[in-house]
Enzyme design. Structure first.
Site, PDB file in Angstrom:
ATOM      1  N   ARG A 189       0.838  -1.187   0.000  1.00  9.64           N
ATOM      2  CA  ARG A 189       0.000   0.000   0.000  1.00  9.64           C
ATOM      3  C   ARG A 189       0.885   1.254   0.000  1.00  9.64           C
ATOM      4  NH1 ARG A 189      -1.873   0.747   4.337  1.00  9.64           N
ATOM      5  NH2 ARG A 189      -1.250  -1.126   5.471  1.00  9.64           N
ATOM      6  N   HIS A 234     -10.762  -2.603  11.210  1.00  8.05           N
ATOM      7  CA  HIS A 234      -9.689  -3.469  10.696  1.00  8.05           C
ATOM      8  C   HIS A 234      -9.491  -4.605  11.698  1.00  8.05           C
ATOM      9  CE1 HIS A 234      -5.220  -3.533   9.123  1.00  8.05           C
ATOM     10  NE2 HIS A 234      -5.961  -4.399   8.480  1.00  8.05           N
ATOM     11  N   CYS A 259       0.508  -7.694  11.608  1.00  2.00           N
ATOM     12  CA  CYS A 259       0.739  -7.838  13.053  1.00  2.00           C
ATOM     13  C   CYS A 259      -0.063  -8.980  13.660  1.00  2.00           C
ATOM     14  CB  CYS A 259       0.465  -6.533  13.772  1.00  2.00           C
ATOM     15  SG  CYS A 259       1.677  -5.260  13.376  1.00  2.00           S
TER      16      CYS A 259
HETATM   17  P1  GTP Z   1      -2.553  -7.852   7.176  1.00  2.00           P
HETATM   18  O1  GTP Z   1      -3.061  -8.879   6.250  1.00  2.00           O
HETATM   19  O2  GTP Z   1      -1.441  -7.033   6.599  1.00  2.00           O
HETATM   20  O3  GTP Z   1      -3.616  -6.978   7.750  1.00  2.00           O
HETATM   21  O4  GTP Z   1      -1.769  -8.636   8.378  1.00  2.00           O
HETATM   22  P2  GTP Z   1      -2.268  -9.540   9.607  1.00  2.00           P
HETATM   23  O5  GTP Z   1      -2.575  -8.660  10.776  1.00  2.00           O
HETATM   24  O6  GTP Z   1      -3.306 -10.489   9.189  1.00  2.00           O
HETATM   25  O7  GTP Z   1      -0.908 -10.304   9.995  1.00  2.00           O
HETATM   26  P3  GTP Z   1      -0.537 -11.851   9.871  1.00  2.00           P
HETATM   27  O8  GTP Z   1      -1.389 -12.745  10.733  1.00  2.00           O
HETATM   28  O9  GTP Z   1      -0.447 -12.222   8.456  1.00  2.00           O
HETATM   29  O10 GTP Z   1       0.929 -11.854  10.510  1.00  2.00           O
HETATM   30  C1  GTP Z   1       1.965 -11.062  10.023  1.00  2.00           C
HETATM   31  C2  GTP Z   1       3.290 -11.550  10.497  1.00  2.00           C
HETATM   32  O11 GTP Z   1       3.315 -11.633  11.921  1.00  2.00           O
HETATM   33  C3  GTP Z   1       3.623 -12.953   9.977  1.00  2.00           C
HETATM   34  O12 GTP Z   1       4.955 -12.974   9.547  1.00  2.00           O
HETATM   35  C4  GTP Z   1       3.433 -13.833  11.176  1.00  2.00           C
HETATM   36  O13 GTP Z   1       4.257 -14.959  11.121  1.00  2.00           O
HETATM   37  C5  GTP Z   1       3.748 -12.915  12.347  1.00  2.00           C
HETATM   38  N1  GTP Z   1       2.975 -13.304  13.543  1.00  2.00           N
HETATM   39  C6  GTP Z   1       1.643 -13.533  13.609  1.00  2.00           C
HETATM   40  N2  GTP Z   1       1.271 -13.917  14.850  1.00  2.00           N
HETATM   41  C7  GTP Z   1       2.405 -13.943  15.594  1.00  2.00           C
HETATM   42  C8  GTP Z   1       2.685 -14.266  16.967  1.00  2.00           C
HETATM   43  O14 GTP Z   1       1.799 -14.618  17.758  1.00  2.00           O
HETATM   44  N3  GTP Z   1       3.976 -14.137  17.371  1.00  2.00           N
HETATM   45  C9  GTP Z   1       4.971 -13.739  16.511  1.00  2.00           C
HETATM   46  N4  GTP Z   1       6.199 -13.657  16.990  1.00  2.00           N
HETATM   47  N5  GTP Z   1       4.751 -13.444  15.217  1.00  2.00           N
HETATM   48  C10 GTP Z   1       3.489 -13.542  14.766  1.00  2.00           C
HETATM   49  C1  SPV Z   2      -3.114  -4.635   5.057  1.00  2.00           C
HETATM   50  O1  SPV Z   2      -2.129  -4.008   4.629  1.00  2.00           O
HETATM   51  O2  SPV Z   2      -3.677  -4.338   6.148  1.00  2.00           O
HETATM   52  C2  SPV Z   2      -3.677  -5.759   4.296  1.00  2.00           C
HETATM   53  C3  SPV Z   2      -3.200  -5.984   2.946  1.00  2.00           C
HETATM   54  O3  SPV Z   2      -4.573  -6.438   4.786  1.00  2.00           O
HETATM   55  S1  SPV Z   2      -3.956  -4.864   1.840  1.00  2.00           S
HETATM   56  O4  SPV Z   2      -5.205  -5.453   1.375  1.00  2.00           O
HETATM   57  O5  SPV Z   2      -3.048  -4.703   0.733  1.00  2.00           O
HETATM   58  O6  SPV Z   2      -4.243  -3.619   2.488  1.00  2.00           O
HETATM   59 MN    MN Z   3      -5.111  -5.751   6.827  1.00  2.00          MN
END
Ligand code: GTP
Ligand code: SPV
Ligand code: MN
Length: 602
Positions: free
Chosen positions: A76, A245, A269
């Site tokens: 983004r 979100h 995150c």
């Molecule tokens: P968006 O799709 O961008 O909104 O991200 P999201 O909030 O869904 O994050 P996602 O669950 O994909 O995790 C992002 C990163 O954080 C990945 O590399 C995971 O491996 C790491 N991660 C997720 N949960 C944990 C956790 O409990 N501990 C640690 N250390 N890392 C984590």
């Molecule tokens: C984020 O960045 O929070 C995502 C991926 O979930 S995107 O849809 O590209 O915004």
């Molecule tokens: Mn997201």
């Protein structure tokens, strides 16, 4: 005159908008999307022909595709994202603003003839259920087949949606997207067309989206962040609901007590990982409802009901594996998925950092030969899988209920090396709003820019609030005031990312986060105790279930610790953050900060 692939619609509003855009952008063809399997086959084959897609080995990942973006178009672009409200004050200090007419003049110049040599796809879609009380329709026009294919995964779209819009002569959010790369006659296309000039623009009063120059997810799949968060947050403010979100999950205890939890963590995150969590504690079960966006309304029963408006997962690839997220692995292994900016292996599969079975060779996301000795990453840190939610084995059946689910707890969380304990509870809704409003996190690769810098990311919505964030905080306060606090969700703050002195994570995270969820539901049901600290209620010693966890008691204590000195250092940062909003900041948030200061002795 441009050719259409099939008779268009009887919906006058759609028809005239499509004609207007076609006149401005001058595509060679117009394709009205049906959402059929034949259409998917046709589009994916044409994406193979242009080199955008590489078909993966059908024996490993059926009907799935690999794509590598232009190396400049990977995330983004917050600096190029605008809220063009009529009045600058309505945009607020956290968003970029430009006068809507000025913006339209600039963008009309860019859009002028921008689809020459290309096909314009018209995608009727609905965010949430087509059978919802007020279905939330949109129409995306795009000149990208990649975007069209991805939208088919991420949103309910196609003929059925269009028919419903016609029956009710429905209003819709017009969402215009162009990659910004017209083709002159005879000019060959590139695998990832895009433009160095990028604009991601929301017109909040008109409920309209214009996007230009990028093919990346949140910039280009306009149903997602642009509509379901930026535009929807404005609708929600006007209509008294919340567009957030947040992931949504269903948690069932060994005693079969069900709780629904929503959680807001900033991009990359941990939402997707928590949404699909495989609990490590016996007898507990997690089912998924959503991993990124929640629309929440107070129901007649006074409870806060949440739906996930999306239809797929657009998940961070790196770090996803059989240990961290087995349910995501099962979902993508069923196929029907698109993988962008990961590595391609010689056997026609994909790979990324953190995945099992490291290949000896692969083609990196940059198209270079990659080996485990390489000093480059095989995959971009923000590489993504795009996969249908219906393929998730642990999808909760309530996902298909347009009424959604009543939320018992809201979690805020960020990525902080210090200060923020593993879990604590807000004192009440207003204090919870304060915690959300002051949420902080280290930046990630999900947006272009520096990574690892601590910034305030209120309610994990900093890049997604479609209006003045001060007014948004006030909206949260109002939801608390106008409803019965006892029926609203309890609010917690979590941090999976606190570090020890060696820089390692203090808490193992992932499946072990079920222990934190357990404490949260026991807290809601009055079955466990907490100690009051200056920042809120943290688990009383011994109440967090760490049985079977290979962790020293001191480490558990360190993960839960509230360090008054660290918090005193936080206060001036919060103060500076609040000052940005001037009179637009609800006074009760200053009162909350004063209370925190007093309790800290700061
Ligand atoms: P968006 O799709 O961008 O909104 O991200 P999201 O909030 O869904 O994050 P996602 O669950 O994909 O995790 C992002 C990163 O954080 C990945 O590399 C995971 O491996 C790491 N991660 C997720 N949960 C944990 C956790 O409990 N501990 C640690 N250390 N890392 C984590
Ligand atoms: C984020 O960045 O929070 C995502 C991926 O979930 S995107 O849809 O590209 O915004
Ligand atoms: Mn997201």
């Amino acid at each position: 005159m441009t050719a259409t692939t099939q008779a268009p619609t009887t919906h006058e509003g759609i028809l005239s908008w499509v004609n207007e855009i076609a006149e401005m952008t001058r595509p060679d063809h117009i394709h009205w999307c049906t959402g059929s399997d034949e259409e998917w086959d046709h589009l994916t084959r044409s994406l193979e022909a242009t080199g955008t897609f590489t078909r993966l080995n059908p024996a490993i990942k059926p009907n799935s595709f690999y794509a590598a973006s232009d190396p400049t178009d990977v995330a983004r672009v917050e600096g190029r994202t605008f809220i063009c409200s009529v009045d600058e004050k309505d945009c607020g200090p956290t968003n970029n603003w430009m006068d809507p007419n000025e913006m339209k003049a600039i963008m009309r110049d860019l859009y002028d003839g921008c689809m020459r040599g290309r096909t314009m796809y018209v995608i009727p879609f609905v965010m949430g259920h087509v059978e919802a009380e007020n279905p939330m329709f949109g129409v995306e026009i795009t000149d990208s087949a990649y975007v069209t294919v991805s939208m088919r995964v991420m949103a309910r779209m196609g003929t059925e949606v269009l028919r419903k819009m016609e029956e009710t002569n429905a209003k819709f959010v017009p969402a215009l997207h162009s990659v910004g790369m017209p083709l002159e006659p005879g000019q060959a296309d590139v695998a990832w067309p895009c433009n160095d000039t990028k604009y991601i623009v929301q017109f909040p009063e008109e409920r309209m989206i214009w996007s230009y120059g990028s093919g990346y997810g949140g910039n280009a799949l306009l149903g997602k962040k642009c509509y379901a968060l930026r535009i929807a947050s404005v609708m929600a403010r006007d209509e008294g609901w919340l567009a957030e979100h947040m992931l949504i999950l269903k948690l069932t205890s060994p005693q079969n007590v069900v709780k629904y939890i929503a959680a807001a963590f900033p991009s990359a995150c941990g939402k997707t990982n928590l949404a699909m969590l495989a609990p490590t504690i016996p007898g507990w079960k997690v089912e998924t409802l959503g991993d990124d966006i929640a629309w929440m309304r107070v129901g007649e029963d006074g409870r806060l009901w949440a739906v996930n408006p999306e239809y797929g997962f657009f998940g961070v690839a790196p770090g996803t594996n059989e240990h961290t997220n087995p349910n995501a692995m099962k979902t993508i292994n069923k196929g029907n998925s698109v993988f962008t900016n990961v590595a391609l292996t010689p056997d026609g599969d994909i790979w990324w950092e953190g995945l099992e079975n490291t290949p000896e060779h692969a083609r990196s996301w940059k198209g270079e030969d990659w080996t485990p000795d390489s000093d480059q990453l095989s995959s971009h840190p923000n590489s993504r899988y795009c996969t249908p939610i219906k393929q998730c084995d642990i999808l909760a059946p309530e996902y298909d209920d347009p009424r959604g689910v009543p939320i018992d707890a809201i979690l805020f969380g960020g990525r902080r090396k210090t200060t923020i304990p593993l879990v604590f509870e807000a004192r009440d809704w207003t204090h919870g709003t304060f915690l959300g409003a002051t949420l902080s996190s280290e930046t990630t690769a999900a947006a272009v820019g520096a990574v690892g810098v601590v910034r305030r990311d209120p309610m994990a919505m900093l890049p997604f609030i479609g209006y003045n964030a001060g007014h948004y905080f006030n909206h949260w306060i109002t939801v608390g005031k106008e409803n019965d606090a006892a029926k609203l969700p309890r609010i917690f703050y979590v941090n999976w990312f606190r570090r020890d002195d060696e820089g390692g994570f203090l808490w193992p995270g992932f499946g072990e986060n079920s222990r934190v969820l357990k404490w949260i539901v026991e807290r809601i049901d009055g079955q466990t105790s907490a100690v009051e600290t200056p920042i809120g209620h943290v688990p009383a010693p011994g109440t967090l279930d760490v049985e079977g966890l290979d962790m020293a008691p001191e480490a558990v204590e360190a993960a839960l610790a509230v360090d008054v000195e660290e918090w005193k250092a936080e206060v001036p940062q919060i103060q500076e953050w609040f000052e940005k909003f001037g009179d637009d900041l609800p006074a009760v948030l200053w009162t909350e900060l004063d209370g925190l200061k007093a309790r800290l002795g700061a």
